[in-house]
Write an enzyme that holds these catalytic residues in place. Structure first.
Site, short mmCIF file in Angstrom:
data_model
loop_
_atom_site.label_atom_id
_atom_site.label_comp_id
_atom_site.label_asym_id
_atom_site.label_seq_id
_atom_site.Cartn_x
_atom_site.Cartn_y
_atom_site.Cartn_z
N HIS A 13 0.81 -1.23 0.00
CA HIS A 13 0.00 0.00 0.00
C HIS A 13 0.84 1.27 0.00
O HIS A 13 0.34 2.34 0.33
CB HIS A 13 -0.97 -0.01 1.20
CG HIS A 13 -2.02 -1.08 1.09
ND1 HIS A 13 -2.79 -1.50 2.16
CD2 HIS A 13 -2.42 -1.84 0.03
CE1 HIS A 13 -3.62 -2.46 1.75
NE2 HIS A 13 -3.41 -2.68 0.47
N GLY A 23 -1.71 -9.15 12.76
CA GLY A 23 -2.30 -7.83 12.98
C GLY A 23 -3.05 -7.26 11.81
O GLY A 23 -2.98 -6.07 11.55
N SER A 38 -7.01 -7.34 9.84
CA SER A 38 -8.40 -7.81 9.93
C SER A 38 -8.75 -8.66 8.71
O SER A 38 -9.78 -9.33 8.71
CB SER A 38 -9.36 -6.62 10.04
OG SER A 38 -9.17 -5.75 8.95
N ASN A 84 -3.17 -12.40 16.39
CA ASN A 84 -4.14 -11.29 16.49
C ASN A 84 -4.84 -11.42 17.85
O ASN A 84 -5.11 -12.53 18.29
CB ASN A 84 -5.17 -11.41 15.34
CG ASN A 84 -5.91 -10.11 15.08
OD1 ASN A 84 -6.46 -9.51 15.99
ND2 ASN A 84 -5.92 -9.69 13.84
N GLU A 119 -7.79 -10.80 18.31
CA GLU A 119 -9.18 -11.20 18.04
C GLU A 119 -9.23 -12.12 16.83
O GLU A 119 -8.41 -11.98 15.93
CB GLU A 119 -10.03 -9.97 17.64
CG GLU A 119 -10.19 -8.95 18.71
CD GLU A 119 -10.78 -7.65 18.17
OE1 GLU A 119 -11.23 -7.62 16.99
OE2 GLU A 119 -10.77 -6.68 18.91
N CYS A 178 5.10 20.77 -7.09
CA CYS A 178 6.42 20.40 -7.60
C CYS A 178 7.25 21.65 -7.91
O CYS A 178 6.76 22.57 -8.57
CB CYS A 178 6.22 19.57 -8.87
SG CYS A 178 7.74 18.97 -9.61
N1 APR Z 1 -1.07 -7.16 17.83
C1 APR Z 1 -1.60 -7.83 16.77
N2 APR Z 1 -2.76 -7.47 16.20
C2 APR Z 1 -3.43 -6.42 16.69
C3 APR Z 1 -2.94 -5.68 17.79
C4 APR Z 1 -1.70 -6.09 18.36
N3 APR Z 1 -1.16 -5.45 19.41
N4 APR Z 1 -3.82 -4.67 18.05
C5 APR Z 1 -4.81 -4.79 17.15
N5 APR Z 1 -4.60 -5.85 16.33
C6 APR Z 1 -5.41 -6.35 15.21
C7 APR Z 1 -6.89 -6.05 15.28
O1 APR Z 1 -7.58 -7.02 16.06
C8 APR Z 1 -7.29 -6.09 13.81
O2 APR Z 1 -7.66 -7.40 13.41
O3 APR Z 1 -4.96 -5.69 14.04
C9 APR Z 1 -6.00 -5.70 13.08
C10 APR Z 1 -6.04 -4.35 12.42
O4 APR Z 1 -6.99 -4.36 11.40
P1 APR Z 1 -7.27 -3.09 10.47
O5 APR Z 1 -7.38 -1.87 11.31
O6 APR Z 1 -8.42 -3.41 9.59
O7 APR Z 1 -5.91 -2.93 9.62
P2 APR Z 1 -5.46 -3.69 8.30
O8 APR Z 1 -5.95 -5.09 8.28
O9 APR Z 1 -4.01 -3.46 8.18
O10 APR Z 1 -6.21 -2.86 7.19
C11 APR Z 1 -5.96 -3.14 5.85
O11 APR Z 1 -7.20 -1.21 5.21
O12 APR Z 1 -7.86 1.00 5.29
C12 APR Z 1 -7.01 0.11 4.72
O13 APR Z 1 -5.10 0.67 3.55
C13 APR Z 1 -5.54 0.42 4.85
O14 APR Z 1 -3.67 -1.12 4.78
C14 APR Z 1 -4.93 -0.86 5.39
C15 APR Z 1 -5.98 -1.89 5.03
#
Ligand code: APR
Length: 260
Positions: free
Chosen positions: A130, A199, A201, A225, A227, A159
């Site tokens: 990303h 980490g 979702s 994770n 959750e 620019c």
């Molecule tokens: N350790 C591991 N996992 C964790 C922790 C932790 N300390 N704290 C939170 N999490 C988990 C949450 O439970 C969740 O499942 O990290 C996950 C974060 O999920 P999102 O916020 O959806 O992030 P991500 O999956 O990276 O999102 C994907 O969405 O908006 C876009 O471009 C953005 O790259 C991003 C993409």
């Protein structure tokens, strides 16, 4: 779904014999990371209780139409995020992955994060699906700019060579992922012996399909994770908890086993 300590082996480790054996034999290990790995560094995740998308609507900020309509607003938001990210440090989870790179024959990080924390922790093979918030480029002539250069300008930066609008080098909703990063990610996922999904979702595609590709190609897939996610039922092992705690503990346990 795998669980911890369900197989024979020493107790009190939290890690199954199946996982330790897969790691012991692995030639190729891949870590696929999302916002959760940076949560313990103080970078807010996107979804969840305090997630960024609870406060801002993605369609208003992270897409090209929003940017062209109101570049000042989008730049205000990115300038804010750039300053936050510049002030934080990698955590124990990032450092454990950097150490793993030195340990396994082949090791790669595939990240959805734009915060550059894997490289700052010392990882070298990092595929950024990303983009990277530390980079910016002119939409007209492609000249690249550092954060320092763009943050010095007020409003939406332009620019200095051609006057074009500069944008952050990140992938917005509706945009294609960078070809080379994507191809490298698919290649390493397909040849992984052990694959970690950490980490994330797992709801934003096409990135979210990467762990499933690794599984289909025969990798031992481990999810870390606090959750469960849509991926949890399909992995070989689910390690529930914070990556900043689990990854260093797993690395230590693996190294101890190698020396015993
Ligand atoms: N350790 C591991 N996992 C964790 C922790 C932790 N300390 N704290 C939170 N999490 C988990 C949450 O439970 C969740 O499942 O990290 C996950 C974060 O999920 P999102 O916020 O959806 O992030 P991500 O999956 O990276 O999102 C994907 O969405 O908006 C876009 O471009 C953005 O790259 C991003 C993409």
């Amino acid at each position: 779904m795998g669980e911890t300590d369900t197989q024979p082996g020493p107790v009190n480790t939290g890690f199954s014999a199946g996982l330790l054996s897969a790691l012991g034999k692995a030639k190729s290990v891949v870590a696929f990371t999302g916002a959760g790995i940076s949560a313990e560094s103080g970078v807010p995740t996107f979804r969840g209780t305090d997630g960024i998308w609870k406060k801002f609507k993605p369609e208003e900020l992270a897409n090209i139409n929003a940017f062209m309509k109101n570049p000042e607003l989008v730049w205000e938001w990115y300038a804010h995020r750039k300053r936050i990210i510049a002030g934080i440090q990698p955590n124990a989870g990032h450092y454990a992955l950097a150490k793993m790179e030195q340990t396994f024959l082949h090791f790669a990080v595939i990240t959805q994060n734009i915060d550059n924390l894997h490289r700052r922790a010392g990882s070298h093979t990092v595929y950024e699906l990303h983009g990277n918030i530390e980079r910016n480029y002119c939409m007209k002539c492609g000249t690249t700019y550092s954060n320092e250069e763009v943050l010095n300008q007020t409003g939406a930066p332009h620019c200095t060579k051609c006057g074009g609008l500069i944008r952050p080098d990140v992938v917005w909703f509706g945009e294609m992922l960078p070809d080379d990063e994507w191809e490298n990610a698919v290649r390493v996922a397909a040849s992984a012996d052990v694959f970690f999904s950490i980490g994330t979702s797992g709801v934003v595609y096409p990135a979210a399909s990467i762990p499933l590709m690794a599984k289909q190609q025969g990798a031992f897939v481990v999810e870390i994770n606090p959750e469960p996610t849509p991926l949890t039922d399909r992995v070989d092992e689910f390690l529930m908890g914070a990556s900043g705690i689990i990854l260093p503990a797993l690395y230590k346990r693996f190294i101890d086993d190698q020396h015993s």
